[in-house]
Design a protein around this motif. Structure first.
Motif, PDB file in Angstrom:
ATOM      1  N   MET A 323       0.835  -1.202   0.000  1.00  0.00           N
ATOM      2  CA  MET A 323       0.000   0.000   0.000  1.00  0.00           C
ATOM      3  C   MET A 323       0.869   1.251   0.000  1.00  0.00           C
ATOM      4  O   MET A 323       0.574   2.228  -0.696  1.00  0.00           O
ATOM      5  N   ASP A 324       1.936   1.221   0.776  1.00  0.00           N
ATOM      6  CA  ASP A 324       2.838   2.373   0.858  1.00  0.00           C
ATOM      7  C   ASP A 324       3.601   2.608  -0.437  1.00  0.00           C
ATOM      8  O   ASP A 324       3.837   3.750  -0.831  1.00  0.00           O
ATOM      9  N   THR A 325       4.023   1.536  -1.082  1.00  0.00           N
ATOM     10  CA  THR A 325       4.913   1.661  -2.236  1.00  0.00           C
ATOM     11  C   THR A 325       4.182   1.698  -3.580  1.00  0.00           C
ATOM     12  O   THR A 325       4.655   2.323  -4.531  1.00  0.00           O
ATOM     13  N   GLU A 326       2.996   1.048  -3.649  1.00  0.00           N
ATOM     14  CA  GLU A 326       2.297   0.970  -4.929  1.00  0.00           C
ATOM     15  C   GLU A 326       0.871   1.521  -4.886  1.00  0.00           C
ATOM     16  O   GLU A 326       0.232   1.655  -5.927  1.00  0.00           O
ATOM     17  N   GLY A 327       0.380   1.823  -3.692  1.00  0.00           N
ATOM     18  CA  GLY A 327      -0.970   2.373  -3.579  1.00  0.00           C
ATOM     19  C   GLY A 327      -1.991   1.332  -3.166  1.00  0.00           C
ATOM     20  O   GLY A 327      -1.788   0.125  -3.366  1.00  0.00           O
ATOM     21  N   ASN A 328      -3.113   1.805  -2.607  1.00  0.00           N
ATOM     22  CA  ASN A 328      -4.153   0.906  -2.108  1.00  0.00           C
ATOM     23  C   ASN A 328      -4.748   0.034  -3.204  1.00  0.00           C
ATOM     24  O   ASN A 328      -5.046  -1.141  -2.988  1.00  0.00           O
ATOM     25  N   LYS A 329      -4.933   0.608  -4.378  1.00  0.00           N
ATOM     26  CA  LYS A 329      -5.556  -0.157  -5.469  1.00  0.00           C
ATOM     27  C   LYS A 329      -4.671  -1.328  -5.893  1.00  0.00           C
ATOM     28  O   LYS A 329      -5.151  -2.443  -6.116  1.00  0.00           O
ATOM     29  N   ALA A 330      -3.376  -1.079  -5.983  1.00  0.00           N
ATOM     30  CA  ALA A 330      -2.444  -2.144  -6.386  1.00  0.00           C
ATOM     31  C   ALA A 330      -2.366  -3.249  -5.342  1.00  0.00           C
ATOM     32  O   ALA A 330      -2.071  -4.403  -5.667  1.00  0.00           O
ATOM     33  N   ALA A 331      -2.654  -2.895  -4.087  1.00  0.00           N
ATOM     34  CA  ALA A 331      -2.567  -3.868  -2.986  1.00  0.00           C
ATOM     35  C   ALA A 331      -3.909  -4.505  -2.664  1.00  0.00           C
ATOM     36  O   ALA A 331      -4.049  -5.157  -1.625  1.00  0.00           O
TER      37      ALA A 331
END
Length: 413
Positions: A323-331
């Motif tokens: 979530m920190d590195t790629e965003g909530n959507k990616a996670a």
């Protein structure tokens, strides 16, 4: 490999651990006693405000906020470690102003609120002066699919009129509850995910009716509580709409992603405490001629619990890092996996501890029964297991098929 905490996060973690040892655990019984001695259940035990003041004075306040304008500015990964510690006690999150649904509502105001809305509602929430409600789930709709929500938000000149029957509105019974964020349908003819809006409703507005409180496995969770709330022709200024009409799902996704990780890490903390209690109990009891701690069956349960806790923690921290590195959507897939794994694990570990404690385990003499009831609800809140399993499968299938298609298109060398 686990990422190391920043010096700032590690310092807060150490402070938090010390505060829990010195102030929180020893006052859990005081909290319950004050609540039981009160004239009625829906009053705030004085000890909670005393502990809040101490935590605030030590800077252990609004720890969930990743924006340095309002809080310590920790990442999801860093805050997850703190959430685990707070999850060891059911009273701890409020002590540090990190309690749901206020955390999610504060995040909504920070991300989507106007300056006027922030001044009126966010500021007192940040100070821990008031409590709030998130009214989304409905009695007559399968709310695991939020497109089914039927509460109406209708524009009438310079006002919106809200009508609907909501339940499991957590915090609605609290005498400090002053505001609700209500999700409802503002345009039934719009495309599916643009029909819903969110709007701010002062909890003392005319037409807001708390019908009844809703216990969880017999626990009333006073003074916080959960309630069925009816909104009967409630009128609020048009300026109370959040972000604009049709943005309800967008807000919900921004609100729920981090909250799911918080729930899961608190569940891991509860499981850790249950395992500690299990070992303490086994070490101090003797049956059939030997100590329980020396029995193979008990040792197997301890080993299984350690494996499950550490597995769930790694999965949750991995999701937080993504979530920190790629965003909530990616996670999204990782968040759903965590939301499945952590509550299941927590229930397993607490159940083993309850079994070892026997009658004491299902009574209020230990924290186990209350933690079990709390963990069981996590398989429903913020999306039931079945919805997350559906999403995990859909995303996994899509990823693998896309990868296969990509390989098939690669030129032959």
């Amino acid at each position: 490999m686990l990422k190391e905490l920043s010096p700032k996060a590690q310092k807060i973690k150490d402070q938090l651990t010390q505060f829990m040892d010195e102030h929180v655990y020893k006052n859990e019984a005081v909290y319950e006693q004050q609540l039981n001695d009160a004239e009625h259940r829906w009053v705030v035990p004085p000890i909670i405000e005393e502990l809040k003041a101490k935590a605030k004075a030590e800077g252990l306040w609004n720890l969930f906020i990743d924006n340095e304008e309002y809080g310590p500015g920790l990442t999801n990964y860093e805050y997850a470690h703190l959430c685990e510690i707070m999850g060891r006690s059911l009273i701890a999150p409020e002590v540090f102003n990190c309690n749901a649904p206020d955390t999610g509502n504060m995040e909504v105001f920070m991300k989507y609120g106007t300056e006027e809305q922030k001044e009126k509602w966010l500021k007192p929430l940040l100070e821990g002066e008031i409590r709030s409600v998130f009214s989304m789930t409905e009695i007559e709709a399968a709310s695991s699919d939020a497109t089914n929500i039927q509460a109406s938000i209708t524009r009438d000149g310079d006002e919106y009129v809200i009508n609907g029957k909501k339940w499991w509105s957590s915090g609605a019974m609290d005498p400090r509850c002053k505001v609700a964020i209500v999700m409802g349908k503002s345009d039934p003819e719009a495309e599916t995910y643009r029909q819903q809006s969110m709007i701010i409703v002062p909890f003392d507005a005319r037409g807001v009716e708390v019908k009844r409180y809703l216990p969880v496995f017999g626990y009333d969770h006073a003074p916080h509580g959960h309630a069925e709330v009816h909104y009967n022709n409630v009128r609020v200024p048009a300026s109370n709409i959040l972000l604009g009409e049709g943005r309800g799902f967008e807000i919900a996704q921004g609100r729920l992603g981090p909250g799911r990780i918080h729930h899961c890490m608190r569940a891991i903390g509860a499981a850790e405490r249950a395992l500690e209690l299990m070992i303490e109990r086994a070490d101090g009891r003797e049956t059939f001629g030997s100590r329980n701690i020396d029995k193979a069956v008990i040792r197997e349960q301890i080993a299984e619990s350690r494996i499950e806790i550490d597995s769930a923690r790694l999965l949750t921290l991995s999701a937080a890092h993504k979530m920190d590195t790629e965003g909530n959507k990616a996670a999204r897939k990782e968040i759903s996996m965590t939301k499945i794994a952590a509550p299941r694990m927590c229930l397993n570990v607490i159940d083993r501890a309850i079994q070892l404690f026997g009658g004491a385990g299902v009574s209020d003499d230990t924290v186990l029964a209350a933690h079990w009831a709390n963990a069981r609800t996590l398989r429903i809140v913020d999306g039931p297991d079945q919805v997350h399993l559906r999403d995990i499968a859909k995303l996994e299938i899509r990823e693998q098929l896309n990868e296969r298609t990509s390989k098939e298109k690669e030129p032959v060398r």
